[in-house]
Motif scaffolding. Structure first.
Motif, PDB file in Angstrom:
ATOM      1  N   LYS A 347       0.845  -1.171   0.074  1.00  0.00           N
ATOM      2  CA  LYS A 347       0.083   0.038  -0.001  1.00  0.00           C
ATOM      3  C   LYS A 347       0.793   1.362   0.027  1.00  0.00           C
ATOM      4  O   LYS A 347       0.574   2.335  -0.601  1.00  0.00           O
ATOM      5  N   MET A 348       2.070   1.266   0.790  1.00  0.00           N
ATOM      6  CA  MET A 348       2.903   2.481   0.858  1.00  0.00           C
ATOM      7  C   MET A 348       3.554   2.764  -0.314  1.00  0.00           C
ATOM      8  O   MET A 348       3.823   3.887  -0.865  1.00  0.00           O
ATOM      9  N   PHE A 353       4.509   6.596  -1.002  1.00  0.00           N
ATOM     10  CA  PHE A 353       5.002   6.952   0.155  1.00  0.00           C
ATOM     11  C   PHE A 353       6.393   6.261   0.453  1.00  0.00           C
ATOM     12  O   PHE A 353       7.279   6.804   1.406  1.00  0.00           O
ATOM     13  N   CYS A 370       4.572  11.978   6.574  1.00  0.00           N
ATOM     14  CA  CYS A 370       3.365  11.278   7.363  1.00  0.00           C
ATOM     15  C   CYS A 370       4.208  10.080   7.983  1.00  0.00           C
ATOM     16  O   CYS A 370       3.602   8.751   7.839  1.00  0.00           O
ATOM     17  N   GLU A 373       2.395   7.396  10.433  1.00  0.00           N
ATOM     18  CA  GLU A 373       1.449   6.755   9.916  1.00  0.00           C
ATOM     19  C   GLU A 373       1.989   5.490   8.918  1.00  0.00           C
ATOM     20  O   GLU A 373       1.539   4.444   8.886  1.00  0.00           O
ATOM     21  N   ARG A 376       3.233   2.977  10.941  1.00  0.00           N
ATOM     22  CA  ARG A 376       2.230   2.150  11.381  1.00  0.00           C
ATOM     23  C   ARG A 376       1.810   1.109  10.455  1.00  0.00           C
ATOM     24  O   ARG A 376       1.362  -0.105  10.716  1.00  0.00           O
TER      25      ARG A 376
ATOM     26  N   LEU B 527      -3.524   8.240   5.214  1.00  0.00           N
ATOM     27  CA  LEU B 527      -2.627   8.763   4.169  1.00  0.00           C
ATOM     28  C   LEU B 527      -3.593   8.836   2.805  1.00  0.00           C
ATOM     29  O   LEU B 527      -3.062   9.857   1.946  1.00  0.00           O
ATOM     30  N   PHE B 528      -4.809   8.344   2.638  1.00  0.00           N
ATOM     31  CA  PHE B 528      -5.424   8.472   1.418  1.00  0.00           C
ATOM     32  C   PHE B 528      -6.709   9.311   1.772  1.00  0.00           C
ATOM     33  O   PHE B 528      -7.215   9.135   2.719  1.00  0.00           O
ATOM     34  N   GLN B 581     -11.481  -2.721   9.076  1.00  0.00           N
ATOM     35  CA  GLN B 581     -11.040  -2.323   7.696  1.00  0.00           C
ATOM     36  C   GLN B 581     -12.129  -2.343   6.723  1.00  0.00           C
ATOM     37  O   GLN B 581     -12.917  -3.312   6.256  1.00  0.00           O
ATOM     38  N   ASN B 584      -8.837  -0.186   1.720  1.00  0.00           N
ATOM     39  CA  ASN B 584      -7.646   0.413   2.216  1.00  0.00           C
ATOM     40  C   ASN B 584      -7.734   1.404   3.307  1.00  0.00           C
ATOM     41  O   ASN B 584      -6.840   2.057   3.766  1.00  0.00           O
ATOM     42  N   GLU B 586      -9.019   2.301   7.350  1.00  0.00           N
ATOM     43  CA  GLU B 586      -9.114   1.756   8.527  1.00  0.00           C
ATOM     44  C   GLU B 586     -10.082   2.688   9.433  1.00  0.00           C
ATOM     45  O   GLU B 586      -9.752   3.828   9.403  1.00  0.00           O
TER      46      GLU B 586
END
Lengths: 381, 600
Positions: A347-348, A353, A370, A373, A376, B527-528, B581, B584, B586
């Protein structure tokens, strides 16, 4: 597996006054018995040196508190002792944190004579109103004088700036940056103000810049310092090529370090693995312990390989260079790829990211902004 | 030996909440020597902690009083306490069916309220002889003459012999006892006929098992007899027969006109249905007593443990409560947003609240309650009719011919100055006004309202727009076709099942938007970018966006800071359990909890 190099951190816990934003282990004392403190620090230094005999000394860092309030004789004695205990590398980096007030600048030459070759100045801002708000004991003019004097006295120096003060705009901060860029020589630390529990700002419910303003200032800072040839090598630290603070760089990479003085922290790797070592916080109690048994350790904890791996990822990803997988294997005995949550990693990387390749992993500029996060996502499976 | 019919009087006290029903009951028990002063705790009939706290009787209870009247004769007075809330109308009607008369109690400082009226009508429908009583006559604010007039006008009762009392001080309470003997008819019944006993209520006693409260209409119910429940067909051997005075007293039999309890080795109260007729197995009655209705839940919601580890505890607790209250239903439900829990059905909103609070209080559970839903009737294109208890189970709209929803007849009594606000509220909730009359300076307005508009924070809104002065009562009316749609909530395109709701098409957008806006503030930045959407089928009717996180990085990390940070990470690992979840994204469970909380 023991690493060959080791860094030395020495904590001087006293300050002339306590800054309202500071949550470091600093104390304001009416009087300090410099002889006792010198003996105490030397005793603890000797204690840890004994444990890490034969290692190569890669750097010394005097932090605080305000270590420029230390008597230069103490500094000199500690440096001498360290050089005797361990094998110093060529061009051993010896940093001292200092405040720009005149009382301290007068002693710059003495510190240089003691062996200090890098100065880190707590400038924070070039605007008197901000300095007043931050409880600093110096003016903007004194800060500039101190920087010029540091430049003339030491081969390397850095100074700190703080941004994200209540009411501060990106333009206001830009003016501080302009001034800083005129005076800096290769290294700058730029921190966003955060309100930490236990500080006067926290008690007074001071509201620092919000997330959006903080991000705007951070991005502006990245951009301007990169153009000026001092890109970020860590979240809040910028340097020209080869001008990085070697001491901190090694610690972020996961290197060993000995921590001497109240509240100091160390990481020492022996045959059984890496220990995380915490010294007693309260200065008088630390001193009494050292006088009684040569060290003031409050807690010593063996890190599991998992914890060690997590710590290296947490500090290593703060660095622009990221975490090198060979180094990671050498320090932990673990494979970097196994330590990261596969879903989070994917995902990152997909989100832009993080970069993951056969060298290791490192965050992008967006990812660094970030990082908590990102960590995490990578570590909390 | 059973008591001679002419010396029995069976009665209830009907009143609006807080008008002093329980206090009068206590006083009557005390005056008839049922309990010593020491044993006399305040409001003995309301035994459950929660009932006492809320001043509401949930289970019907009864007490037999021995009263020596002015005529020198001793009478058996059976006081039947009735559940005091709109959700329990059927249970009230069964309690009233066990009596021949009622005391209609009205607070002389407040006057007729919605429940006064509703309960008075129930008593009138039960052919009761009614003794009007004005309570709190000792208070300076009492206006007995005005209130009497009100009772006459609104309820239509003769108030020439209305009693004026103070249950609190005991003033005039003796006149109530005397009026019961002189005004109420004695019960009728034939001791030689086949047994016919009305099952008034049942509950679980940890020592005696299931206890059944009965009113004997005909015949004699004897210890050791084999009885048969006429609706369920089940048979049992009677173990104990007795009455409450108010402590249980065992007797060998109960005869016509008497009220008392039996035990019969019945395992759960679910095997006893309120309103059923009990007869003797070897000589059954020809026909059951009229008026039996199986209890049917009308309001449903999901109950989920906040801590997934408490699921089994919740199951056990529900089972324990169910031992004593068979009128709520529960079935396992699995939700992507909230995990494992139960879909529960209740007689009404108050019933829901009571069960929820008992679970939290008596069983120490932390619960998430999803938005209450009513029972819809889905008429499919194939011609089937399905009852829908959970919005999640709604079939695809293309398979639906039409949907029916339950309506209620609501009675609201409110001071004139708040009438406008109340009318607006009812109109907003799709209400149709059927009547508007005045009770002195107060308006009595009757509305037909869709129940699904009432289960979502209607009481709270009513209370707030009337500053607490409006009183409310309702009865279920009928099902009617409605333009109803299911609104789904999507997070980044993924369905959040627990937040789906069914609503009238005209309200879909407003309600959808409200929940999107609320979630926007509850879902932490990530993040998104996160899109929150409300949709009817594939059609998006409202949306909001949680913008992406811009900055979250620790400014300083030197030396010992890293160990502190690692501890934070450990905490996050623990917190991960409470994250749900969605693609993507949370979402902390607490966000759903908050979203559900204010939305009713």
């Amino acid at each position: 597996m023991p690493a060959s190099g080791i860094s030395l951190y020495i904590h001087w816990p006293f300050c002339a006054s306590k800054c309202p934003y500071c949550d470091f282990n600093s104390h304001v004392a009416d009087s300090v018995d410099h002889h006792r403190w010198r003996r105490g620090l030397l005793a603890e230094l000797g204690y840890f040196a004994n444990e890490t005999k034969g290692r190569q000394l890669t750097s010394i860092f005097f932090g605080g508190g305000t270590p420029s309030l230390m008597e230069p004789e103490t500094t000199a004695a500690l440096i001498e002792a360290a050089k005797t205990h361990w094998q110093p590398v060529d061009g051993l980096e010896i940093t001292l944190e200092a405040n720009p007030s005149t009382a301290e600048t007068k002693r710059f030459q003495a510190f240089r004579d003691a062996g200090v070759n890098r100065l880190s100045l707590g400038v924070q801002s070039f605007r008197d109103s901000y300095l007043g708000f931050l409880g600093r004991g110096h003016s903007a003019a004194e800060a500039m004088d101190a920087i010029r004097l540091a430049a003339a006295t030491f081969s390397r120096f850095s100074f700190d700036l703080i941004y994200g003060l209540p009411g501060q705009t990106a333009d206001d901060f830009g003016q501080d940056l302009d001034q800083a860029l005129q005076l800096a020589r290769g290294h700058l630390s730029v921190y966003q103000l955060t309100i930490e529990p236990g500080t006067a700002f926290h008690r007074d419910a001071v509201v620092a810049a919000n997330e959006d303003t903080g991000a705007e200032m951070y991005e502006m800072c990245q951009q301007r310092l990169t153009v000026a040839g001092m890109p970020a090598y860590e979240v809040s630290n910028h340097a020209g090529p080869g001008k990085e603070c070697r001491h901190n760089l090694e610690i972020w990479r996961g290197g060993d370090y000995v921590g001497v003085g109240p509240g100091a922290h160390g990481h020492v790797t022996g045959n059984a693995g890496t220990d995380s070592i915490y010294q007693i916080h309260q200065p008088e109690r630390w001193l009494a312990a050292v006088e009684a048994k040569k060290h003031g350790t409050a807690k010593r904890q063996a890190l599991t390989p998992d914890e060690r791996a997590e710590e290296i990822l947490m500090t290593g990803l703060r660095l622009t260079e990221g975490v090198n997988q060979d180094q990671f294997r050498a320090l932990t005995g673990l494979e970097l790829g196994d330590r990261l949550d596969p879903g989070g990693l994917e995902k990152m990387v997909e989100g832009g990211f993080l970069v993951s390749d056969d060298v290791g992993v490192r965050v992008t500029t967006t990812g660094r902004l970030c990082l908590n996060e990102v960590l995490r996502q990578l570590l909390v499976a | 030996m059973s008591t001679d019919l002419s010396h029995i009087r069976n009665f209830s006290i009907v009143a609006h909440i807080d008008h002093g029903k329980s206090t009068l009951a206590d006083r009557l028990i005390q005056m008839c020597g049922g309990l010593t002063d020491r044993e006399m705790s305040e409001q003995v009939l309301d035994s459950m902690e929660l009932e006492r706290e809320r001043g509401i009787t949930i289970k019907a209870q009864t007490v037999r009083l021995k009263y020596k009247a002015a005529d020198g004769e001793t009478y058996q007075l059976n006081l039947m306490d009735t559940p005091g809330h709109v959700d329990f109308t059927y249970e009230v009607s069964r309690s009233l069916a066990a009596c021949e008369g009622s005391v209609l109690m009205v607070d002389a400082t407040q006057g007729v309220e919605a429940q006064t009226l509703a309960n008075a009508y129930l008593a009138i429908n039960a052919d009761h002889e009614i003794v009007p009583v004005l309570n709190k006559i000792d208070l300076a604010a009492a206006e007995p003459d005005r209130i009497k007039k009100q009772i006459e006008e609104v309820v239509g009762l003769d108030v020439s012999e209305a009693l004026e009392i103070s249950a609190k001080t005991g003033l005039g309470v003796d006149s109530v006892l005397e009026a019961l003997v002189t005004h109420l008819p004695a019960p009728t019944g034939d001791a030689d006929a086949a047994l016919k006993a009305l099952l008034v209520d049942s509950w679980y006693d940890s020592y005696l098992g299931v206890m059944i409260l009965v009113r004997i209409k005909d015949g004699v119910l004897k210890k050791g007899a084999k009885i048969r429940m006429m609706a369920s067909g089940a048979t049992y051997q009677v173990e104990k027969v007795g009455y409450f005075a108010p402590k249980p007293v065992d007797v060998s039999e109960l005869g016509p006109g008497e009220i008392g309890f039996i035990t019969a080795a019945i395992k759960t109260v679910a095997d006893t249905q309120v309103g059923d007729t009990i007869t003797e197995d070897k000589r059954p009655a020809d026909e059951a007593l009229p008026g039996f209705k199986p209890s049917v839940p009308v309001v449903f919601c999901g109950l989920f443990p906040v801590d997934a580890g408490q699921f089994e505890d919740l199951r056990d607790s529900l089972a324990k409560l169910h031992l004593n209250d068979a009128s709520f239903h529960f079935d396992t439900e699995s939700s992507a947003a909230l995990g494992l829990g139960f879909r529960c059905g209740f007689l009404g909103l108050l019933h829901l609240e009571i069960i929820q609070q008992r679970l939290e209080r008596e069983f120490d559970l932390d619960l998430i309650t999803t938005a209450p839903s009513v029972v819809y009737k889905i008429h499919t294109n194939a011609g089937d009719v399905k009852e829908l208890h959970n919005p999640v189970d709604m079939p695809d709209p293309t398979h639906i011919d039409f949907i029916e929803e339950p309506w209620i007849n609501a009675t609201i009594i409110v001071p004139d100055e708040y009438l406008g606000a109340v009318l607006t509220l009812c109109t907003d909730r799709r209400g149709a006004q059927t009547e508007l009359t005045y009770v002195g300076s107060r308006a009595m307005v009757q509305y037909r309202l869709p129940l699904n508009e009432v289960v979502i924070d209607f009481y709270d809104r009513l209370k707030s727009v009337s500053r607490g002065y409006a009183s409310f009562d309702y009865e279920l009316a009928a099902y009617a076709e409605g333009d109803l749609v299911k609104v789904s909530i999507l997070v980044n395109g993924e369905l959040v099942d627990a937040l789906s709701f069914i609503v009238h098409a005209s309200h879909a957008e407003t309600r959808g938007r409200a929940i999107c806006d609320k979630l926007k503030d509850l879902v932490p930045r990530q993040l998104f970018k996160i899109a929150i959407q409300a949709a009817i089928g594939g059609n998006i009717i409202a949306r909001s966006t949680v913008s992406a996180m811009r900055k979250d990085v620790t400014a300083k990390c030197y030396g010992g800071d890293v160990s502190r940070k690692r501890k934070l990470l450990d905490k996050q690992k623990k917190g991960k359990k409470k994250m749900r979840q969605f693609g993507n994204v949370e979402i902390p469970q607490s966000a759903f909890l908050e979203a559900l909380k204010t939305d009713g």
